[in-house]
Design a protein around this motif. Structure first.
Motif, PDB file in Angstrom:
ATOM      1  N   SER A   1     -41.409 -75.487   4.482  1.00  0.00           N
ATOM      2  CA  SER A   1     -42.229 -75.104   3.594  1.00  0.00           C
ATOM      3  C   SER A   1     -41.649 -74.111   2.350  1.00  0.00           C
ATOM      4  O   SER A   1     -42.328 -73.325   1.841  1.00  0.00           O
ATOM      5  N   ARG A   2     -39.784 -74.159   3.172  1.00  0.00           N
ATOM      6  CA  ARG A   2     -38.964 -72.739   1.840  1.00  0.00           C
ATOM      7  C   ARG A   2     -39.713 -73.076   0.412  1.00  0.00           C
ATOM      8  O   ARG A   2     -38.974 -72.569  -0.431  1.00  0.00           O
TER       9      ARG A   2
ATOM     10  N   ALA B   1     -41.025 -72.097  13.745  1.00  0.00           N
ATOM     11  CA  ALA B   1     -40.171 -72.062  12.754  1.00  0.00           C
ATOM     12  C   ALA B   1     -40.122 -73.641  12.379  1.00  0.00           C
ATOM     13  O   ALA B   1     -39.860 -72.641  10.795  1.00  0.00           O
ATOM     14  N   ARG B   2     -39.839 -74.671  12.543  1.00  0.00           N
ATOM     15  CA  ARG B   2     -40.012 -75.875  11.992  1.00  0.00           C
ATOM     16  C   ARG B   2     -41.121 -75.174  10.619  1.00  0.00           C
ATOM     17  O   ARG B   2     -40.624 -76.069   9.091  1.00  0.00           O
TER      18      ARG B   2
ATOM     19  N   MET C   1     -48.001 -79.569  25.102  1.00  0.00           N
ATOM     20  CA  MET C   1     -48.412 -78.359  24.777  1.00  0.00           C
ATOM     21  C   MET C   1     -47.603 -77.291  26.497  1.00  0.00           C
ATOM     22  O   MET C   1     -48.275 -77.213  26.780  1.00  0.00           O
ATOM     23  N   ARG C   2     -46.815 -77.389  26.576  1.00  0.00           N
ATOM     24  CA  ARG C   2     -46.221 -77.127  27.923  1.00  0.00           C
ATOM     25  C   ARG C   2     -45.850 -75.338  27.709  1.00  0.00           C
ATOM     26  O   ARG C   2     -46.028 -74.600  28.971  1.00  0.00           O
ATOM     27  N   SER C   3     -45.598 -74.604  26.725  1.00  0.00           N
ATOM     28  CA  SER C   3     -44.412 -73.785  26.505  1.00  0.00           C
ATOM     29  C   SER C   3     -45.389 -73.123  24.804  1.00  0.00           C
ATOM     30  O   SER C   3     -45.157 -73.097  24.099  1.00  0.00           O
ATOM     31  N   PHE C   4     -45.795 -71.686  25.183  1.00  0.00           N
ATOM     32  CA  PHE C   4     -45.981 -70.575  24.702  1.00  0.00           C
ATOM     33  C   PHE C   4     -44.327 -71.005  23.253  1.00  0.00           C
ATOM     34  O   PHE C   4     -44.542 -71.115  21.950  1.00  0.00           O
ATOM     35  N   ALA C   5     -43.422 -71.007  24.193  1.00  0.00           N
ATOM     36  CA  ALA C   5     -41.927 -70.849  23.662  1.00  0.00           C
ATOM     37  C   ALA C   5     -42.388 -72.192  22.594  1.00  0.00           C
ATOM     38  O   ALA C   5     -41.765 -72.312  21.453  1.00  0.00           O
ATOM     39  N   ALA C   6     -42.413 -73.176  22.965  1.00  0.00           N
ATOM     40  CA  ALA C   6     -42.315 -74.650  22.475  1.00  0.00           C
ATOM     41  C   ALA C   6     -43.453 -74.684  20.807  1.00  0.00           C
ATOM     42  O   ALA C   6     -43.210 -74.964  20.266  1.00  0.00           O
TER      43      ALA C   6
ATOM     44  N   ARG D   1     -38.086 -65.338  16.288  1.00  0.00           N
ATOM     45  CA  ARG D   1     -37.302 -64.067  14.838  1.00  0.00           C
ATOM     46  C   ARG D   1     -35.393 -64.276  14.771  1.00  0.00           C
ATOM     47  O   ARG D   1     -35.024 -64.311  13.743  1.00  0.00           O
ATOM     48  N   GLU D   2     -34.938 -64.719  15.456  1.00  0.00           N
ATOM     49  CA  GLU D   2     -33.254 -64.974  15.871  1.00  0.00           C
ATOM     50  C   GLU D   2     -33.213 -66.493  14.658  1.00  0.00           C
ATOM     51  O   GLU D   2     -32.118 -66.551  14.387  1.00  0.00           O
ATOM     52  N   THR D   3     -34.532 -67.667  14.933  1.00  0.00           N
ATOM     53  CA  THR D   3     -34.174 -68.433  14.157  1.00  0.00           C
ATOM     54  C   THR D   3     -34.208 -68.666  12.835  1.00  0.00           C
ATOM     55  O   THR D   3     -33.639 -68.797  12.317  1.00  0.00           O
TER      56      THR D   3
END
Length: 332
Positions: A186-187, A180-181, A169-174, A227-229
């Motif tokens: 779970s959709r 998001a995945r 886990m290198r970053s919060f962005a990851a 949010r964008e994704t």
């Protein structure tokens, strides 16, 4: 975390029995929200430099080196601004999808990281010691945890196949990309997917300015990308992001150009179903508590009640022990 550590944790969790409350209650989704993402600001986030009382001269007097100049703050209104590192989230604010609840905390606040996190996780009074998390007391969950193996408000035992701890886990962005995945995966499933993200490093006792700016930038970049994704996939409207932190920080800076453990602080709620704006009272810097913290004006359990209502249409009293009125930041 290496692979051996991961397998050890996963095996222990798989062997643990599911708590009775979770095992006997089927997950259901009667509310508007189908994905709940909890973001923990571990260490105690400095609320005054996050949501800034730009019109209060006492703010600058209490923080001669740490205050954010008014012309650098992202202005929300004549009295309130945001740390400039939060700029990537301004489109969410302008779209009315970002609620900021000021003065969140609880009475008789503990300055202990462990104890205050325990109180937040169990939704208990400061003098009430509970073992089970507030979500575990109400519903069965599909739990996804990124960056931490702590149970927090979740059930103590979960199926290891539902626990996702990236090896690197290198970053919060990851973390936000993996989240998001998980929302997308779970959709087609029934129930509510609950995801917990952790952002560490908010215990800023010294040299706070650059470190705090970096942490808020990581948060803003990650959530803006999320949010964008999810907007592109149509899932942002059914997603609720909520921040948590064990306490705020002292209103005055210390000799090491940092801040010490405090009390009340602002928290964020974002999502396509969120009714944006400022909620709660602005910090009263002339009414600090005995240890220099901002007193809480909104009990954090009102956030819990709002989540229970929005996700599962569950009343707070049976879960928390007494009734808390949900805050009006989720559109029905």
């Amino acid at each position: 975390m290496n692979r051996r550590d991961f397998l050890s944790i996963a095996g222990a969790l798989a062997a643990a029995p599911m708590p009775a409350a979770a095992a006997l209650t089927a997950a259901r989704a009667d509310g508007a929200i189908k994905a709940l993402i909890l973001v923990d600001f571990n260490g105690g986030n400095d609320g005054l430099n996050t949501v800034i009382p730009i019109a209060d001269e006492r703010y600058r007097a209490l923080r001669p080196t740490l205050h954010i100049p008014r012309d650098r703050a992202l202005r929300l209104d004549d009295r309130t601004g945001l740390h400039p590192s939060l700029r990537p989230l301004m489109p969410a604010w302008n779209a009315g999808e970002w609620a900021i609840v000021q003065g969140v905390g609880y009475a008789q606040p503990s300055r202990s990281h462990y104890r205050s996190q325990q109180i937040w996780n169990t939704a208990s009074d400061a003098d009430d010691y509970r073992r089970e998390g507030w979500l575990a007391r109400s519903i069965a969950l599909r739990m996804h945890t990124f960056g931490t193996a702590e149970a927090g408000p979740f059930p103590a035992g979960v199926d290891a196949s539902q626990l996702h701890l990236p090896f690197d886990m290198r970053s919060f962005a990851a973390s936000c990309e993996a989240a998001a995945r998980a929302v997308h995966a779970s959709r087609a499933q029934k129930g509510v997917t609950v995801i917990r993200l952790a952002l560490n490093g908010f215990d800023t006792h010294e040299h706070q300015a650059a470190r705090h700016a970096s942490l808020l930038a990581q948060f803003a970049d990650g959530i803006a990308s999320l949010r964008e994704t999810l907007t592109a996939s149509g899932e942002w409207r059914r997603t609720l992001v909520m921040t948590r932190s064990e306490f705020g920080r002292s209103a005055h800076e210390n000799d090491a150009r940092g801040t010490d453990h405090g009390a009340g602080a602002p928290h964020f709620l974002l999502g396509g179903a969120v009714r944006g704006g400022l909620f709660g009272d602005a910090p009263k810097l002339d009414q600090l508590d005995a240890d220099g913290g901002v007193p809480a004006s909104v009990d954090f359990r009102r956030l819990c009640a709002t989540v229970l209502d929005a996700c599962w249409s569950v009343a707070s009293a049976p879960v928390i022990g007494r009734s808390f009125e949900p805050l009006p930041f989720v559109r029905v």
